[in-house]
Design a protein around this motif. Structure first.
Motif, PDB file in Angstrom:
ATOM      1  N   GLN A 333      45.261  47.052  33.074  1.00  0.00           N
ATOM      2  CA  GLN A 333      44.672  45.984  33.882  1.00  0.00           C
ATOM      3  C   GLN A 333      44.206  46.549  35.208  1.00  0.00           C
ATOM      4  OE1 GLN A 333      46.529  43.041  36.700  1.00  0.00           O
ATOM      5  NE2 GLN A 333      46.611  41.800  34.837  1.00  0.00           N
ATOM      6  N   LEU A 334      43.015  46.147  35.621  1.00  0.00           N
ATOM      7  CA  LEU A 334      42.539  46.370  36.982  1.00  0.00           C
ATOM      8  C   LEU A 334      42.450  45.013  37.662  1.00  0.00           C
ATOM      9  CD1 LEU A 334      41.812  49.174  35.826  1.00  0.00           C
ATOM     10  CD2 LEU A 334      39.640  49.025  37.081  1.00  0.00           C
ATOM     11  N   ILE A 335      43.003  44.923  38.859  1.00  0.00           N
ATOM     12  CA  ILE A 335      42.902  43.685  39.621  1.00  0.00           C
ATOM     13  C   ILE A 335      42.296  44.003  40.975  1.00  0.00           C
ATOM     14  CG2 ILE A 335      45.314  43.837  40.439  1.00  0.00           C
ATOM     15  CD1 ILE A 335      45.277  40.682  40.344  1.00  0.00           C
ATOM     16  N   PHE A 336      41.292  43.228  41.358  1.00  0.00           N
ATOM     17  CA  PHE A 336      40.603  43.406  42.628  1.00  0.00           C
ATOM     18  C   PHE A 336      41.282  42.519  43.683  1.00  0.00           C
ATOM     19  CE2 PHE A 336      36.863  43.936  39.584  1.00  0.00           C
ATOM     20  CZ  PHE A 336      37.045  45.314  39.497  1.00  0.00           C
ATOM     21  N   ILE A 337      41.665  43.118  44.799  1.00  0.00           N
ATOM     22  CA  ILE A 337      42.490  42.465  45.816  1.00  0.00           C
ATOM     23  C   ILE A 337      41.741  42.525  47.146  1.00  0.00           C
ATOM     24  CG2 ILE A 337      44.732  42.509  46.978  1.00  0.00           C
ATOM     25  CD1 ILE A 337      45.756  44.113  44.489  1.00  0.00           C
ATOM     26  N   ASP A 338      41.613  41.383  47.836  1.00  0.00           N
ATOM     27  CA  ASP A 338      40.718  41.319  48.997  1.00  0.00           C
ATOM     28  C   ASP A 338      41.349  41.741  50.310  1.00  0.00           C
ATOM     29  OD1 ASP A 338      42.293  39.140  49.719  1.00  0.00           O
ATOM     30  OD2 ASP A 338      40.797  37.636  49.191  1.00  0.00           O
ATOM     31  N   ILE A 339      42.446  42.472  50.264  1.00  0.00           N
ATOM     32  CA  ILE A 339      43.049  43.057  51.451  1.00  0.00           C
ATOM     33  C   ILE A 339      43.376  44.519  51.170  1.00  0.00           C
ATOM     34  CG2 ILE A 339      43.993  40.956  52.508  1.00  0.00           C
ATOM     35  CD1 ILE A 339      46.648  41.546  51.147  1.00  0.00           C
ATOM     36  N   PRO A 340      43.392  45.367  52.201  1.00  0.00           N
ATOM     37  CA  PRO A 340      43.803  46.752  52.008  1.00  0.00           C
ATOM     38  C   PRO A 340      45.329  46.828  52.061  1.00  0.00           C
ATOM     39  CG  PRO A 340      43.078  46.442  54.269  1.00  0.00           C
ATOM     40  CD  PRO A 340      42.907  45.105  53.578  1.00  0.00           C
ATOM     41  N   LEU A 341      45.952  47.023  50.920  1.00  0.00           N
ATOM     42  CA  LEU A 341      47.414  47.040  50.888  1.00  0.00           C
ATOM     43  C   LEU A 341      47.950  48.249  51.642  1.00  0.00           C
ATOM     44  CD1 LEU A 341      48.023  45.984  47.181  1.00  0.00           C
ATOM     45  CD2 LEU A 341      48.295  44.586  49.232  1.00  0.00           C
ATOM     46  N   PHE A 352      39.629  46.629  50.966  1.00  0.00           N
ATOM     47  CA  PHE A 352      40.116  45.964  49.760  1.00  0.00           C
ATOM     48  C   PHE A 352      40.865  46.989  48.911  1.00  0.00           C
ATOM     49  CE2 PHE A 352      36.106  47.774  48.513  1.00  0.00           C
ATOM     50  CZ  PHE A 352      36.274  48.157  47.192  1.00  0.00           C
ATOM     51  N   THR A 353      41.492  46.500  47.826  1.00  0.00           N
ATOM     52  CA  THR A 353      42.324  47.335  46.968  1.00  0.00           C
ATOM     53  C   THR A 353      41.954  47.077  45.514  1.00  0.00           C
ATOM     54  OG1 THR A 353      44.144  47.215  48.567  1.00  0.00           O
ATOM     55  CG2 THR A 353      44.711  47.880  46.310  1.00  0.00           C
ATOM     56  N   ILE A 354      41.999  48.129  44.712  1.00  0.00           N
ATOM     57  CA  ILE A 354      41.937  47.976  43.259  1.00  0.00           C
ATOM     58  C   ILE A 354      43.294  48.398  42.711  1.00  0.00           C
ATOM     59  CG2 ILE A 354      40.772  48.581  41.113  1.00  0.00           C
ATOM     60  CD1 ILE A 354      38.305  49.320  42.710  1.00  0.00           C
ATOM     61  N   GLY A 355      44.019  47.447  42.144  1.00  0.00           N
ATOM     62  CA  GLY A 355      45.306  47.734  41.536  1.00  0.00           C
ATOM     63  C   GLY A 355      45.131  48.138  40.088  1.00  0.00           C
ATOM     64  N   VAL A 356      45.891  49.140  39.660  1.00  0.00           N
ATOM     65  CA  VAL A 356      45.796  49.661  38.292  1.00  0.00           C
ATOM     66  C   VAL A 356      47.184  49.658  37.679  1.00  0.00           C
ATOM     67  CG1 VAL A 356      45.151  51.624  36.854  1.00  0.00           C
ATOM     68  CG2 VAL A 356      43.865  51.133  38.949  1.00  0.00           C
ATOM     69  N   SER A 357      47.319  49.012  36.527  1.00  0.00           N
ATOM     70  CA  SER A 357      48.639  48.883  35.909  1.00  0.00           C
ATOM     71  C   SER A 357      48.570  49.123  34.408  1.00  0.00           C
ATOM     72  CB  SER A 357      49.205  47.478  36.158  1.00  0.00           C
ATOM     73  OG  SER A 357      50.493  47.340  35.593  1.00  0.00           O
ATOM     74  N   PRO A 358      49.524  49.914  33.855  1.00  0.00           N
ATOM     75  CA  PRO A 358      49.643  50.008  32.396  1.00  0.00           C
ATOM     76  C   PRO A 358      50.279  48.727  31.875  1.00  0.00           C
ATOM     77  CG  PRO A 358      51.391  51.266  33.413  1.00  0.00           C
ATOM     78  CD  PRO A 358      50.553  50.715  34.535  1.00  0.00           C
ATOM     79  N   MET A 359      49.551  48.010  31.041  1.00  0.00           N
ATOM     80  CA  MET A 359      49.992  46.686  30.623  1.00  0.00           C
ATOM     81  C   MET A 359      50.970  46.700  29.456  1.00  0.00           C
ATOM     82  SD  MET A 359      48.778  43.929  32.272  1.00  0.00           S
ATOM     83  CE  MET A 359      49.471  44.745  33.686  1.00  0.00           C
ATOM     84  N   ARG A 360      51.066  47.813  28.747  1.00  0.00           N
ATOM     85  CA  ARG A 360      51.982  47.865  27.609  1.00  0.00           C
ATOM     86  C   ARG A 360      52.847  49.120  27.729  1.00  0.00           C
ATOM     87  NH1 ARG A 360      48.098  46.498  22.565  1.00  0.00           N
ATOM     88  NH2 ARG A 360      50.078  46.602  21.451  1.00  0.00           N
ATOM     89  N   PRO A 361      53.646  49.188  28.791  1.00  0.00           N
ATOM     90  CA  PRO A 361      54.397  50.409  29.074  1.00  0.00           C
ATOM     91  C   PRO A 361      55.427  50.715  27.990  1.00  0.00           C
ATOM     92  CG  PRO A 361      55.177  48.616  30.454  1.00  0.00           C
ATOM     93  CD  PRO A 361      53.945  48.118  29.760  1.00  0.00           C
ATOM     94  N   SER A 396      43.720  56.718  33.178  1.00  0.00           N
ATOM     95  CA  SER A 396      42.499  56.146  32.632  1.00  0.00           C
ATOM     96  C   SER A 396      42.003  54.998  33.502  1.00  0.00           C
ATOM     97  CB  SER A 396      42.759  55.660  31.201  1.00  0.00           C
ATOM     98  OG  SER A 396      41.646  54.937  30.702  1.00  0.00           O
ATOM     99  N   GLY A 397      42.931  54.143  33.948  1.00  0.00           N
ATOM    100  CA  GLY A 397      42.542  53.027  34.791  1.00  0.00           C
ATOM    101  C   GLY A 397      42.011  53.462  36.143  1.00  0.00           C
ATOM    102  N   ILE A 398      42.604  54.492  36.732  1.00  0.00           N
ATOM    103  CA  ILE A 398      42.129  54.996  38.017  1.00  0.00           C
ATOM    104  C   ILE A 398      40.712  55.560  37.869  1.00  0.00           C
ATOM    105  CG2 ILE A 398      42.482  56.813  39.737  1.00  0.00           C
ATOM    106  CD1 ILE A 398      45.492  56.318  39.455  1.00  0.00           C
ATOM    107  N   ALA A 399      40.466  56.272  36.780  1.00  0.00           N
ATOM    108  CA  ALA A 399      39.113  56.785  36.550  1.00  0.00           C
ATOM    109  C   ALA A 399      38.109  55.645  36.448  1.00  0.00           C
ATOM    110  CB  ALA A 399      39.103  57.632  35.282  1.00  0.00           C
ATOM    111  N   ALA A 400      38.480  54.570  35.742  1.00  0.00           N
ATOM    112  CA  ALA A 400      37.586  53.417  35.626  1.00  0.00           C
ATOM    113  C   ALA A 400      37.382  52.749  36.977  1.00  0.00           C
ATOM    114  CB  ALA A 400      38.153  52.420  34.619  1.00  0.00           C
ATOM    115  N   ALA A 401      38.458  52.632  37.769  1.00  0.00           N
ATOM    116  CA  ALA A 401      38.359  51.996  39.085  1.00  0.00           C
ATOM    117  C   ALA A 401      37.439  52.789  40.009  1.00  0.00           C
ATOM    118  CB  ALA A 401      39.751  51.868  39.697  1.00  0.00           C
ATOM    119  N   ARG A 402      37.524  54.110  39.964  1.00  0.00           N
ATOM    120  CA  ARG A 402      36.665  54.934  40.818  1.00  0.00           C
ATOM    121  C   ARG A 402      35.203  54.823  40.401  1.00  0.00           C
ATOM    122  NH1 ARG A 402      40.137  60.499  42.121  1.00  0.00           N
ATOM    123  NH2 ARG A 402      40.902  59.731  44.137  1.00  0.00           N
TER     124      ARG A 402
END
Length: 504
Positions: A333-341, A352-361, A396-402
């Motif tokens: 999952q990538l989630i777009f967040i409107d604040i810089p965490l 802003f922030t792009i969060g990247v999470s493995p959804m089926r760990p 993989s998610g970080i590559a997609a986010a970039r």
């Protein structure tokens, strides 16, 4: 002389999402007397109702303040927020309401949980909601009014456009469980205010004469006659009380609380119980095992163009994608967040922030009591990133986010990635950042796993193995975490539990 009739038919231990659902549904039958016990307060901070304020709640009296033990991946403990008070985590979470992709429920039967596929749960998902999207398969008459932000933050809509430019699918209803891609996600926000489980389910039921709610009530242990659970001992107002249940006790205290109550009652792994000084009543080795959660790594960006102030929950748009083409469903999952965490590199005032999470760990950990004292902190060890495939999914998610951040739709914002930053250019340095600086996405599940094998705790009807009159109905029964922010799944589990109890 006959024994006095128990004061209640059903006792619910935990007033979070599941407890509020069950309290409401069970008391629709005026003949069923219900007691709901909640360790936290009925009065929560005013900021609970204000969606953009939710990040402040994890350090308030509305949260337990838990942390994990030091994690091998990061060398540090990880805060693990969970709600304390009526509404539970639904009163402090980020208000995302999504089912997760249907494929992420396929593995629930691996340990013997029967009848819990996505299709089996679909009527209960629908029962929870009134979905404003009107998308196929969504509910139209449930207590929760759910829908996407009507006016998402401009930087987040730019991120969505950038994702489409990068070649990702523009989904229609990313919350419904049938689509992959990117779209605005449904939120538990109504009229600009949070709608918690207490708001939607419990408040309308509070006037019923067959429902009692006791807050500030910490469950000490379960009470038994032989193998049957007959009540609960709890502390409230500086005194110890007992309550008797004529039919059943149902644990609805969440993945942390429900397992701890079982262990304090002598139900669990013999080694864990003896180490804590608790006599073994019923050996059940799976209690506290199978703990897992979604870790999340954050890519923090600063922008030259000012980001508008948040009006909603900060994370209004998300995407589900596959880490590899061979994956049997979306697992990132990538989630777009409107604040810089906050980040470990440099403070960012505007961005802003792009969060990247493995959804089926694949990583699994454990939970156990530290002593027989019901007020002692637990030992929580999710063992994040101990399985290499979880790290691979994040990479993989970080590559997609970039790639998304480089898309033309975001060019006008004047973006610079601050964390991990351009110095993290190779796989080794990016992986090191993800392992060291991840956080919990606050979705712990699995500590009272549903199934029929030796490591499961409850059966497919949510009954604790080997005991009578005792069920668990919350996130702790989930065998394998679905690809969503888990609150919508917990609501559906509780709705189904209400049906199971009504038929018993």
């Amino acid at each position: 002389m006959s024994s006095p009739k128990p004061a209640y038919d059903v006792i619910l231990v935990g007033g979070g999402s599941a407890g509020c659902v069950l309290a409401s549904r069970l008391t629709e039958n005026a003949e069923v007397r219900v007691l709901l016990l909640e360790a936290g307060s009925a009065r929560l901070p005013e900021s609970v109702a204000h969606p953009p304020a939710w990040p402040s709640l994890v350090a308030s009296e509305a949260a337990w303040g838990d942390s994990t033990v030091v994690q091998r991946a990061s060398g540090a403990p990880v805060p693990l927020p969970r709600g304390r008070g009526l509404g539970g985590s639904s009163a402090i979470n980020a208000m995302v309401f999504a089912r997760g992709h249907r494929t992420s429920y396929d593995s629930w039967s691996a340990h013997g949980a029967r009848g819990w596929t996505f299709d089996d749960l679909l009527p209960y998902f629908q029962r929870t909601e009134t979905a404003v999207s009107g998308a196929p398969g969504r509910g139209t008459g449930g207590p929760l009014t759910v829908g996407p932000a009507q006016q998402p933050n401009e930087v987040l809509t730019a991120c969505l456009d950038a994702a489409v430019e990068a070649g990702h699918r523009r989904a229609f209803d990313i919350s419904g469980g049938l689509e992959e891609g990117f779209a605005p996600v449904d939120l538990n926000i109504v009229g600009g205010r949070r709608q918690s489980a207490a708001d939607a389910y419990l408040a309308p039921a509070l006037g019923r004469p067959n429902l009692d709610v006791v807050t500030g009530a910490t469950a000490h242990r379960l009470l038994f006659e032989g193998r049957r659970c007959v009540g609960v001992e709890y502390g409230a107002g500086g005194r110890t009380h007992t309550a008797a249940a004529g039919r059943e006790v149902v644990l609805t205290a969440g993945s942390i609380g429900s397992a701890l109550i079982l262990q304090r009652s002598g139900i669990g792994s013999e080694d864990d119980l003896r180490q804590a000084g608790v006599d073994v009543r019923h050996a059940l080795p799976g209690v506290g095992r199978n703990l897992h959660d979604h870790p999340r790594a954050n890519l923090v960006h600063q922008t030259r163009q000012p980001v508008p102030a948040a009006s909603h929950n900060h994370g209004e748009i998300l995407g589900l994608l596959r880490s590899t083409p061979a994956a049997d469903g979306p697992d990132v999952q990538l989630i777009f967040i409107d604040i810089p965490l906050p980040n470990p590199v440099a403070p960012v005032r505007n961005g802003f922030t792009i969060g990247v999470s493995p959804m089926r760990p694949a990583s699994r950990g454990s939970l156990r009591i530290s002593s027989a004292d019901p007020y002692a902190a637990p030992v929580i060890d999710p063992r994040y990133f101990t399985e290499e495939e979880d790290l691979r999914a994040v990479l993989s998610g970080i590559a997609a986010a970039r790639e998304i951040a480089r898309s033309p739709a975001l060019a006008g914002w004047g973006i610079e990635e601050v964390a991990p930053g351009p110095a993290a250019a190779d796989e080794t340095s990016i992986a090191d950042y993800a392992r060291r600086y991840f956080g919990s996405y606050c979705h712990p599940v699995g500590t009272c796993m549903m199934g029929d094998d030796e490591v499961s705790v409850v059966d497919s009807a949510l009954r604790v193995h080997g005991l009578d009159g005792l069920r668990v109905a919350d996130a702790s029964v989930i065998p394998a975490i679905p690809s969503n922010n888990t609150n919508a799944t917990v609501y559906a589990i509780a709705e189904r539990a209400a049906d199971l109890l009504a038929r018993s």
